[in-house]
Write an enzyme that holds these catalytic residues in place. Structure first.
Site, short mmCIF file in Angstrom:
data_model
loop_
_atom_site.label_atom_id
_atom_site.label_comp_id
_atom_site.label_asym_id
_atom_site.label_seq_id
_atom_site.Cartn_x
_atom_site.Cartn_y
_atom_site.Cartn_z
N HIS A 149 31.65 -62.51 0.42
CA HIS A 149 32.90 -62.01 0.32
C HIS A 149 34.28 -63.65 0.46
O HIS A 149 35.04 -63.25 2.00
CB HIS A 149 33.64 -61.21 1.90
CG HIS A 149 32.68 -59.63 1.69
ND1 HIS A 149 32.99 -58.62 0.72
CD2 HIS A 149 31.73 -58.56 2.25
CE1 HIS A 149 32.38 -57.49 0.12
NE2 HIS A 149 31.33 -57.66 1.25
N GLU A 158 26.33 -52.79 2.22
CA GLU A 158 24.35 -53.31 2.51
C GLU A 158 23.97 -52.25 2.84
O GLU A 158 23.19 -52.10 3.07
CB GLU A 158 24.50 -54.53 3.55
CG GLU A 158 23.49 -54.28 4.55
CD GLU A 158 24.10 -55.62 5.92
OE1 GLU A 158 23.40 -55.39 6.68
OE2 GLU A 158 24.16 -56.49 5.83
N THR A 174 23.28 -55.65 9.44
CA THR A 174 22.89 -57.42 10.05
C THR A 174 23.85 -57.80 10.85
O THR A 174 23.41 -58.67 12.21
CB THR A 174 22.21 -58.32 8.41
OG1 THR A 174 23.60 -57.91 8.13
CG2 THR A 174 21.60 -57.85 7.82
N SER A 212 33.35 -57.86 6.35
CA SER A 212 32.72 -56.97 7.37
C SER A 212 32.98 -57.83 9.09
O SER A 212 33.10 -57.52 9.50
CB SER A 212 31.44 -56.16 6.97
OG SER A 212 31.24 -55.75 8.69
N SER A 260 30.53 -65.92 5.04
CA SER A 260 30.85 -65.98 3.13
C SER A 260 32.00 -66.87 3.30
O SER A 260 32.78 -67.19 2.22
CB SER A 260 31.16 -64.58 3.29
OG SER A 260 30.34 -63.72 3.14
#
Length: 676
Positions: free
Chosen positions: A43, A141, A185, A242, A287
């Site tokens: 991301h 995910e 996660t 996220s 990310s």
């Protein structure tokens, strides 16, 4: 303004692993090869744009079969599964296509922590359970995780939403089932802890698995601490990330002046830096590439400077030890002349630039170049200032060492000498001491074994102008990451090539690549053995398969013997009733002799089947070790017993001789007489 970067900012283990594997493929891909990712690899728009410029295309699962159909020897195709993972049916599709087309392959870059959740959910995929997933249901995910469960499930972003759904009318049928709860996660730790309390209050039989990535925990904990200490927080990450969103929420709760940006140019666009801010913190999602983080840091420092400060600096008197930046105005092979923006001219001699006497300054520098130097001597009368570039380089390298001690960055250096109590590692221009206990060399081992080696290490302590490092800390982190990847991919029946690590009275321990499994001695041979060393030795490379495993207790039971090595299996595939074989006499009893047909399988030649006439004992005719031709007259598959006969062959030979015409026998006798 004091600017601090959170220690755990940037790429996590899973994202770093995915990007390194993709970039490694791009570095060696041949002309015509096509590379795709299923959805954006990470991301981060800037990083994905860089991949696009290198020829990587983003696609979705609906186009995979069409793309695979065009894969050929001249134009092979490689698909990369991102760290978030993909649904079970999508992975099955990729596996099927890759098995059918040799020019289509896929790289599974699913994070080992995500793979672990897939395995947990798949293991409990039965009607007696219902699944609870704490996470964003629409996140890739979470979509992948839920695909491994076929029964009822609940997905909730927060503890409050979870409680509401559990108490919602229509969910009473869950009451007779056992709940199994996992988390995305990157889930918020506080929400996870509150969710556990709610579930335990409603269910006494709940199975709760803590699946939040350890890197996520550390990142969120550090961001929370830093945001409490700062009056401005900058959170860097993609808008669709996220874990970045959760970092932003955590920081915003502690520091009202928290801003979410993707790139450094957003700092100036939004006038985020003002003189009112004295302590600024920087956090970044999993990310976010390190290059973007440092670009933000650099931009913030540049914005922090102002014209008044620069003007004031220009009128200051130069003092010994000052660091100044000058513009090269003249170059010779012995020195550089610089404009340092004051009433004196700066000079740097060749020996203050490098220790290498062979360098030529005229080849290294040109007028207009910018150079930093430390003031060594100033003469207002002569109007000159002697500078040293080497001193600045050394100081910068030391700053990097200090920064690495705070950030936990992994450094690379060379072991140059063994000293009292440890070794010295050279990193840039700095010498780092690594105590013997942190070298990774066994206690009382020879540390000269690593002298001259390039090693990875972390700075664990800074004392004044000395730094202490640890090679073992990096090795441990790499080992734990490797173990996590191993446990995420293990499954019953999977075959490994391992090395025998140690032997015990009851079995052998085999190194499968950082993780040990045990082969019981009954699994080592089809024949009874007294001890494992009768079959294998320490250091042997052997092929084993997983019989069973317990990931929680870190135990693996391995198998070694297979049907292909079963002596009875080999015999049954090689021999049948009526076959004539050569067998070796291996034992004699009063009632007959045992003969080895194949290694591990013996047959009985009953005393009545040894000769055509009656004998008192087998030893009257046979000897141990003698090889004889025998006929297989019976096989008892259930009891795994074989009956053999020498007499049957003798009878057949006699019958054949008696059946010959008399004249043929006479001719044979005559030929025999002539030969004599």
């Amino acid at each position: 303004m004091q600017i601090t970067i959170a220690k755990n900012a940037g790429f996590c283990f899973g994202v770093k692993r995915a990007t390194e594997r993709l970039e490694g493929t791009l570095d060696v891909k041949r002309e015509g090869e096509r590379v795709y990712t299923l959805g954006a690899l990470i991301h981060n728009a800037s990083y994905n744009k860089m991949l696009e410029e290198r020829g990587v295309k983003i696609t979705d699962i609906s186009l995979v079969e069409e793309i695979a159909a065009s894969a050929s020897e001249e134009s092979p195709v490689t698909f990369f599964i991102r760290a978030h993972g993909i649904p079970r049916k999508d992975e099955e599709l990729l596996e099927r296509i890759s098995s059918q087309n040799p020019y289509f392959r896929y790289e599974d870059c699913t994070c080992p922590f995500v793979k672990r959740i897939h395995n947990i959910v798949a293991k409990h995929n039965s009607q007696e359970y219902f699944l609870i997933l704490l996470g964003t249901e629409s996140h890739p995910e979470c979509i992948g995780i839920m695909s491994y469960f076929d029964g009822e499930m609940i997905a909730a972003k927060t503890a409050c939403e979870l409680e509401s759904k559990l108490l919602e009318k229509g969910n009473e049928n869950f009451r007779h089932k056992t709940p199994i709860m996992v988390a995305q996660t990157t889930q918020n730790l506080c929400e996870w802890e509150n969710s556990q309390k709610i579930l335990k209050k409603l269910y006494t039989n709940a199975l709760i698995f803590d699946t939040i990535c350890s890197a996520t925990e550390e990142r969120q904990t550090e961001a929370a601490r830093l945001s409490r200490e700062c009056d401005l927080m900058i959170v860097i990450g993609g808008r669709d990330s996220s874990n970045t969103a959760k970092l932003f929420d955590i920081c915003k709760e502690n520091c009202p002046h928290t801003f979410w940006i993707e790139r450094s140019d957003e700092l100036a666009d939004n006038n985020l830096i003002t003189s009112a801010h004295t302590k600024v913190g920087i956090a970044a999602g999993a990310s976010t590439p390190s290059g973007i983080i440092w670009e933000v840091y650099k931009t913030m420092n540049e914005m922090n400077e102002n014209f008044e400060q620069l003007l004031e600096e220009s009128f200051k008197t130069l003092n010994t030890g000052d660091i100044v930046t000058g513009t090269v105005t003249a170059v010779s092979d012995t020195e550089l002349q610089l404009d340092i923006g004051s009433n004196v001219t700066g000079y740097i001699k060749a020996e203050q630039i490098s220790d290498d006497p062979s360098i030529k300054l005229t080849e290294m520098y040109k007028p207009g170049d910018q150079i930093e130097g430390r003031v060594g001597r100033v003469s207002d009368i002569e109007g000159i200032a002697e500078l040293s570039k080497k001193a600045v380089d050394s100081a910068k390298n030391w700053q990097r060492i200090v920064a690495a001690s705070e950030s936990g960055e992994v450094l690379v250096g060379k072991v140059i000498e063994v000293v009292k109590g440890g070794v010295s590692v050279i990193c840039g221009a700095s010498k780092i001491f690594v105590p013997a206990s942190q070298t990774g060399v066994a206690r009382d081992g020879d540390m000269n074994a690593i002298k001259g080696n390039e090693v990875k290490f972390k700075i664990i302590e800074v004392r004044g102008n000395k730094a202490i490092g640890s090679i073992r800390a990096v090795a441990r982190e790499e080992r734990l990451a490797k173990e996590a990847e191993f446990w995420a991919s293990i499954e019953e029946g999977k075959v490994y090539n391992g090395v025998v690590k140690s032997l015990t009275a009851y079995g052998a321990f085999v190194d499968l690549g950082g993780v040990d499994g045990m082969v019981h001695k009954t699994e080592l041979s089809w024949r009874p053995i007294a001890k494992p060393s009768d079959v294998i030795s320490v250091g042997d490379e052997i092929t084993v398969f997983v019989k069973s495993f317990d990931a929680e207790k870190k135990r693996i039971s391995l198998g070694y013997k297979t049907d292909d090595t079963n002596p009875w299996y080999i015999f049954m595939n090689k021999c049948a009733v009526g076959d004539v074989v050569s067998a070796k006499i291996v034992n004699m009893m009063p009632f007959g002799a045992f003969a080895e047909i194949v290694d591990g399988v013996d047959g009985l030649i009953h005393i009545s089947q040894i000769a055509q006439h009656q004998i008192a004992k087998p030893a009257d005719v046979l000897e141990l070790g003698q090889v004889v031709d025998v006929k297989i007259i019976a096989i008892d598959e259930e009891k795994q017993k074989v009956s053999l006969s020498i007499r049957a062959l003798l009878d057949e030979a006699q019958a054949a001789a008696e059946a010959m015409p008399e004249e043929y026998v006479a001719e044979e006798a005559a030929e025999a007489t002539d030969a004599e």
